[in-house]
Every structure is written in C-alpha cells, then in structure tokens.
Scaffold this motif. Structure first.
Motif, PDB file in Angstrom:
ATOM      1  N   TRP A  71       0.824  -1.215   0.000  1.00 18.03           N
ATOM      2  CA  TRP A  71       0.000   0.000   0.000  1.00 18.03           C
ATOM      3  C   TRP A  71       0.859   1.267   0.000  1.00 18.03           C
ATOM      4  O   TRP A  71       0.349   2.372   0.134  1.00 18.03           O
ATOM      5  N   GLY A  72       2.194   1.109  -0.180  1.00 19.35           N
ATOM      6  CA  GLY A  72       3.039   2.273  -0.368  1.00 19.35           C
ATOM      7  C   GLY A  72       3.706   2.833   0.878  1.00 19.35           C
ATOM      8  O   GLY A  72       4.056   4.012   0.905  1.00 19.35           O
ATOM      9  N   GLN A  73       3.888   1.991   1.898  1.00 23.65           N
ATOM     10  CA  GLN A  73       4.555   2.445   3.111  1.00 23.65           C
ATOM     11  C   GLN A  73       5.664   1.478   3.500  1.00 23.65           C
ATOM     12  O   GLN A  73       5.575   0.272   3.238  1.00 23.65           O
ATOM     13  N   ARG A  74       6.699   2.005   4.138  1.00 24.09           N
ATOM     14  CA  ARG A  74       7.641   1.187   4.894  1.00 24.09           C
ATOM     15  C   ARG A  74       6.913   0.944   6.199  1.00 24.09           C
ATOM     16  O   ARG A  74       6.407   1.879   6.832  1.00 24.09           O
ATOM     17  N   TYR A  75       6.831  -0.317   6.625  1.00 33.68           N
ATOM     18  CA  TYR A  75       5.908  -0.676   7.698  1.00 33.68           C
ATOM     19  C   TYR A  75       6.545  -1.731   8.588  1.00 33.68           C
ATOM     20  O   TYR A  75       7.223  -2.634   8.094  1.00 33.68           O
ATOM     21  N   ALA A  76       6.340  -1.618   9.883  1.00 32.94           N
ATOM     22  CA  ALA A  76       6.835  -2.596  10.847  1.00 32.94           C
ATOM     23  C   ALA A  76       5.897  -2.615  12.049  1.00 32.94           C
ATOM     24  O   ALA A  76       5.143  -1.665  12.274  1.00 32.94           O
ATOM     25  N   VAL A  77       5.972  -3.690  12.826  1.00 33.57           N
ATOM     26  CA  VAL A  77       5.149  -3.796  14.037  1.00 33.57           C
ATOM     27  C   VAL A  77       6.018  -4.335  15.178  1.00 33.57           C
ATOM     28  O   VAL A  77       6.729  -5.331  15.011  1.00 33.57           O
ATOM     29  N   VAL A  78       5.952  -3.661  16.316  1.00 34.50           N
ATOM     30  CA  VAL A  78       6.575  -4.139  17.548  1.00 34.50           C
ATOM     31  C   VAL A  78       5.480  -4.284  18.596  1.00 34.50           C
ATOM     32  O   VAL A  78       4.386  -3.719  18.455  1.00 34.50           O
ATOM     33  N   ARG A  79       5.761  -5.051  19.638  1.00 34.77           N
ATOM     34  CA  ARG A  79       4.808  -5.227  20.743  1.00 34.77           C
ATOM     35  C   ARG A  79       5.288  -4.431  21.948  1.00 34.77           C
ATOM     36  O   ARG A  79       6.466  -4.455  22.292  1.00 34.77           O
TER      37      ARG A  79
END
Length: 134
Positions: A111-119
């Motif tokens: 979708w056009g983003q640099r993306y990451a997830v942390v908890r």
C-alpha cells in the motif's frame, strides 16, 4: 436548551507494569513525566489535543473488581508515523535491540509504506510507518 455531542478526547490502555510501559512509549517520543512510573494513572498529550492514558491493573480492579486483563496481542493497536522509511528501520531496530518483541520486521508494504510492528510490554501491537519515496 442546548445539547452537546461527545468529543473524542483520549485513548486508554491498561498495563501490568506502568514503568515498563511508559519506558517503551518514551522511546517513541511521547512526553511522559518521570514520576508517572509509580503512579496508578498516567497521561501523555498527543498531537491534535488527544491524550494517551495508562492505568495499572490495580486501578482497573479498583474501578471494577471483576475486571480481568486482556489476552496478549489484544486488538488494541497504535500507529506511529516516522519521518521516512529509514526512520522506520532505525526505530524498529532500537526497540528490538532494547528487548521489545518485533512482530513484523520492516518491509515495503504493497500500500506504499515502509511498515513494521513491535509489541509493547503488554502485547499491544505498535505500528511504525512512513510513505515510501516515489
């Protein structure tokens, strides 16, 4: 007679360890008073006049004796905009190097983003994102 409409004002989270949770969110740039680490309730101002609030499990039980903690990975999630794709990588690395759980390493999302997830320490997903350069 005048009527009013409720105004969205704050996002609240219940946490097991106030100091651990606040340390995580300070790393993301939130301005939280140092003495809040031992308080039963803490707040931080957010852009646009909103607030992020934390209450300890004991505070939640004082309000509702039948309250039970949510399951880890509960659907509550927050998202933090980063300045650029490199900052997503930098913030993700800093958090995971500090011992926080990485849920999704930085990637270039369709979708056009640099993306990451942390908890966070209570298992809430925290998204890090920035638009991909065109």
């Amino acid at each position: 007679m005048t009527t009013s409409t409720p105004r969205f004002d704050a996002i609240g989270m219940t946490v097991a360890d106030m100091a651990a949770s606040l340390a995580f969110y300070r790393r993301l740039g939130l301005d939280i008073a140092a003495d809040a680490d031992t308080a039963p309730h803490a707040e931080a101002p957010l852009p646009g006049g909103l607030r992020l609030m934390w209450d300890t499990y004991d505070t939640a039980r004082a309000i509702d004796p039948d309250w039970t903690p949510p399951q880890a990975g509960a659907p509550t999630g927050l998202a933090f905009a980063c300045a650029d794709p490199a900052e997503v990588d930098k913030v993700y690395a800093a958090l995971t190097d500090a011992g926080y759980q990485g849920d999704k390493a930085p990637w270039d999302a369709f979708w056009g983003q640099r993306y990451a997830v942390v908890r966070d320490p209570d298992g809430h997903g925290v998204d890090l994102f920035a638009p991909l350069e065109r």
